[in-house]
Design a protein around this motif. Structure first.
Motif, mmCIF file in Angstrom:
data_model
loop_
_atom_site.group_PDB
_atom_site.id
_atom_site.type_symbol
_atom_site.label_atom_id
_atom_site.label_comp_id
_atom_site.label_asym_id
_atom_site.label_seq_id
_atom_site.Cartn_x
_atom_site.Cartn_y
_atom_site.Cartn_z
ATOM 1 N N LEU A 177 -6.457 21.204 56.085
ATOM 2 C CA LEU A 177 -6.977 21.451 57.368
ATOM 3 C C LEU A 177 -6.567 20.343 58.292
ATOM 4 O O LEU A 177 -6.050 20.608 59.388
ATOM 5 C CB LEU A 177 -8.286 21.809 57.317
ATOM 6 N N ILE A 178 -7.004 19.045 57.940
ATOM 7 C CA ILE A 178 -6.897 18.121 59.051
ATOM 8 C C ILE A 178 -5.256 17.446 58.928
ATOM 9 O O ILE A 178 -5.191 17.345 60.044
ATOM 10 C CB ILE A 178 -7.529 16.662 58.276
ATOM 11 N N ARG A 179 -4.684 17.910 58.011
ATOM 12 C CA ARG A 179 -3.154 17.646 58.081
ATOM 13 C C ARG A 179 -2.683 18.668 59.481
ATOM 14 O O ARG A 179 -1.803 18.240 60.287
ATOM 15 C CB ARG A 179 -2.324 17.781 56.835
ATOM 16 N N GLU A 180 -3.141 19.906 59.120
ATOM 17 C CA GLU A 180 -2.668 20.972 60.280
ATOM 18 C C GLU A 180 -3.147 20.369 61.709
ATOM 19 O O GLU A 180 -2.249 20.495 62.661
ATOM 20 C CB GLU A 180 -3.284 22.284 59.993
ATOM 21 N N ILE A 181 -4.409 19.731 61.657
ATOM 22 C CA ILE A 181 -4.788 19.441 63.102
ATOM 23 C C ILE A 181 -3.934 18.239 63.595
ATOM 24 O O ILE A 181 -3.416 18.204 64.915
ATOM 25 C CB ILE A 181 -6.513 18.971 63.075
ATOM 26 N N PRO A 214 -12.691 17.119 66.615
ATOM 27 C CA PRO A 214 -13.276 18.327 66.393
ATOM 28 C C PRO A 214 -12.924 18.991 65.032
ATOM 29 O O PRO A 214 -13.530 19.540 64.332
ATOM 30 C CB PRO A 214 -13.003 19.313 67.560
ATOM 31 N N GLY A 215 -11.615 18.960 64.895
ATOM 32 C CA GLY A 215 -10.903 19.535 63.650
ATOM 33 C C GLY A 215 -11.513 18.832 62.373
ATOM 34 O O GLY A 215 -11.687 19.452 61.203
ATOM 35 N N MET A 221 -17.117 20.324 57.522
ATOM 36 C CA MET A 221 -18.199 21.278 57.261
ATOM 37 C C MET A 221 -17.902 22.201 56.501
ATOM 38 O O MET A 221 -18.635 22.930 55.536
ATOM 39 C CB MET A 221 -18.556 21.960 58.870
ATOM 40 N N LEU A 222 -16.439 22.724 56.260
ATOM 41 C CA LEU A 222 -16.115 23.772 55.299
ATOM 42 C C LEU A 222 -16.279 22.971 53.866
ATOM 43 O O LEU A 222 -16.717 23.589 53.065
ATOM 44 C CB LEU A 222 -14.707 23.972 55.862
ATOM 45 N N GLY A 223 -15.947 21.753 53.782
ATOM 46 C CA GLY A 223 -16.023 21.140 52.670
ATOM 47 C C GLY A 223 -17.563 21.062 52.150
ATOM 48 O O GLY A 223 -17.821 21.115 50.970
ATOM 49 N N LEU A 224 -18.262 20.692 53.018
ATOM 50 C CA LEU A 224 -19.683 20.523 52.618
ATOM 51 C C LEU A 224 -20.148 21.847 52.386
ATOM 52 O O LEU A 224 -20.966 22.049 51.406
ATOM 53 C CB LEU A 224 -20.583 20.181 53.971
#
Lengths: 308, 259
Positions: A177-181, A214-215, A221-224
């Motif tokens: 996800l972070i990579r995409e952001i 924000p990403g 949060m998804l990970g959490l």
């Protein structure tokens, strides 16, 4: 010709898709409501029925160690996973050459596809024995820090091991996800930083990280969410005790809610089942609170988000 | 501070593709030099070689010599980061950092060199740069607000403020008004004329009226066809280029017969 209101044209395709999208949206809420209603309804007998042996001192003293264990294990997992995920994402998006970045990207995605049972087994059979000497070292040298104090577990099956297993489990989704952001950072902003004489790292600090903030929070949060609800890996690695203890290297560790439900449910009967479901309700509440906090953190700086 | 830039048979490549061929010219300090020419003629590519931003694109490189007050910008031990700190750049679309306030935007370049500065110093630099960019009066009451909340023209002037806050020697402007309305454009043009008092200003523009209005020197670039390199056709005083050009191609272009 009295009515001058323009006639609204209704096209079949628009109507069909609008309704499809509407039902898809509503079904999410409906599912959530049904789950919440089930948890509520099934929890009630735990409080109204005859006392339960397992929770002889009341529901809250029963659930507290599990709440603690759940949050603690997830926080450890997240504390390890977040910086790693940011690092992996940065490397893939801004440092590695394109070919290698692709290979690395696939490898990260593959990690996400491994079932949690396998992670659990790996945690017991490989990670725990492997970490055991490190745990001893930590205890001897950093034992003055409370979390590393106490009698070190001989098996290595400790809270820290669980945290590391959880970190590895949530890492792929977060990194992806972070990579995409990071890849979405406008080229314009990166060039603005470079043209000011920023080095690559300074450019990342000026343009990429603030834009991705924000990403990063959403990904965390998804990970959490995944870590909070993780059952098998935790159930397999930990030998639980009903305690609240911050020590991460000892063999007395509080279990997590999800793992406790999985371990106890097969043998539970009567309103013990309801008690377990009530703990599930607590988990549901924790997840919601965590997500609301995350929303709030993101919205607080919405005007600086770059989404305009 | 203002520096003379000398290009000596500069070739600019993207991998094996020669984008701009054999450019030799001297860009005077304390003057505005305009690069004009049809799309794809390499003027934007060339301006990006002046602060070594060209090489940010993988495979992009430069051959030949580029001297700034006699110093080789592409010398073996020259750090491109150093070069960019002396050469400010303003882009085609306004690009203030959206995650920063107006004030932080102005200071962003300055902070790279001086991580510690007193509050008074920061305020002084902010005011000086914003005054220099003709933006101070419009934003002085909302310095802590995000830069992305400004209008396009204001954002572009904020970017100029950001560039001049570090007191560079040269300001490069790559079609700085192409995304702006006429009133904002006029404000930027006035500003460019003020900036040449202190800086070497190089501006790429598609707008020939703009070039003739504000520049002292004009360089006309052209390509013979797609896939062929862009070349410097004519470089002279702006009045000369627009009223009595030496080359037929230049005359055709500035008189609007093609391009």
């Amino acid at each position: 010709m009295t009515d001058t209101k323009p006639k609204v044209v209704r096209r079949l395709g628009d109507v069909v898709f609008a309704n499809l999208a509407f039902f898809a949206g509503v079904s999410i809420l409906a599912t959530l409501a049904t789950v919440a209603a089930f948890l509520f309804a099934q929890s009630v007998p735990a409080f109204t029925g005859p006392p339960i042996d397992a929770a002889s001192e009341g529901f809250f003293s029963y659930v507290l160690p599990f709440v603690f264990g759940t949050v603690y294990a997830s926080v450890i997992g997240l504390a390890i996973a977040t910086p790693l995920a940011i690092g992996i994402a940065l490397y893939i998006s801004h440092f590695a050459n394109r070919k290698f970045a692709q290979v690395l990207g696939y490898a990260v995605d593959l990690l996400a596809a491994i079932p949690s049972v396998v992670y659990g087994l790996w945690g017991i059979l490989v990670l725990a024995p492997f970490l055991s000497p490190t745990f001893n070292w930590l205890n001897e040298n950093l034992g003055w820090i409370p979390i590393f104090a106490g009698q070190v577990s001989a098996t290595g099956r400790t809270m820290l091991t669980v945290g590391i297993v959880l970190a590895i489990m949530v890492l792929p989704i977060m990194a992806a996800l972070i990579r995409e952001i990071f890849l979405q950072t406008p080229r314009l902003h990166e060039e603005a930083a470079l043209a000011l004489g920023a080095t690559r790292w300074e450019m990342i600090k000026m343009a990429v990280l603030p834009f991705g903030r924000p990403g990063i929070i959403s990904a965390a949060m998804l990970g959490l969410g995944r870590a909070l609800g993780e059952t098998m890996a935790v159930a397999m690695v930990l030998s639980p005790a009903a305690v609240v203890s911050f020590a991460v290297l000892t063999s007395t560790n509080s279990n997590t809610i999800a793992a406790n439900i999985a371990l106890q449910f097969p043998e539970a009967g009567g309103n013990y089942t309801n008690l377990l479901i009530a703990t599930g309700l607590v988990l549901f509440a924790i997840t919601m609170v965590v997500n609301m906090i995350a929303r709030w953190v993101i919205s607080r700086r919405a005007e600086f988000s770059g989404a305009n | 501070m203002s520096k003379r830039i000398e290009l000596k048979s500069l070739d600019v490549y993207y991998k094996a593709f020669l984008a701009v061929e054999d450019v030799s010219m001297v860009i005077e300090p304390k003057a505005i030099t305009a690069f004009i020419g049809p799309s794809g003629c390499g003027k934007s590519t060339l301006i990006r070689t002046l602060n070594r931003m060209h090489e940010v694109i993988p495979g992009a490189r430069v051959e030949g010599q580029l001297l700034m007050d006699g110093e080789d910008v592409y010398g073996p031990d020259v750090d491109p980061v150093r070069v960019r700190r002396q050469v400010g750049m303003v882009f085609q679309r306004p690009n203030p950092f959206p995650t920063m306030s107006i004030k932080d935007n102005v200071l962003s370049g300055y902070k790279l060199n001086n991580s510690r500065m007193s509050k008074a110093e920061a305020e002084e630099i902010t005011e000086k740069a914003l005054v220099g960019a003709n933006l101070w009066n419009e934003v002085k009451d909302r310095l802590e607000k995000p830069g992305s909340g400004l209008s396009g023209g204001q954002q572009q002037r904020l970017c100029i403020a950001r560039a001049i806050a570090v007191e560079p020697d040269v300001i490069l402007m790559d079609e700085p008004t192409s995304a702006l309305d006429p009133i904002s454009t006029a404000a930027i043009e006035d500003l460019a004329v003020e900036l040449k008092e202190h800086f070497t200003v190089v501006i790429v523009t598609h707008n020939m009226q703009q070039a003739s209005r504000i520049s002292d020197m004009t360089a006309f670039f052209n390509i013979a066809g797609s896939g062929l390199p862009g070349k410097l056709i004519e470089y002279d005083k702006t009045e000369k280029v627009f009223s009595n050009p030496t080359e037929q191609q230049t005359e055709d272009y500035v008189s609007g017969r093609f391009g």
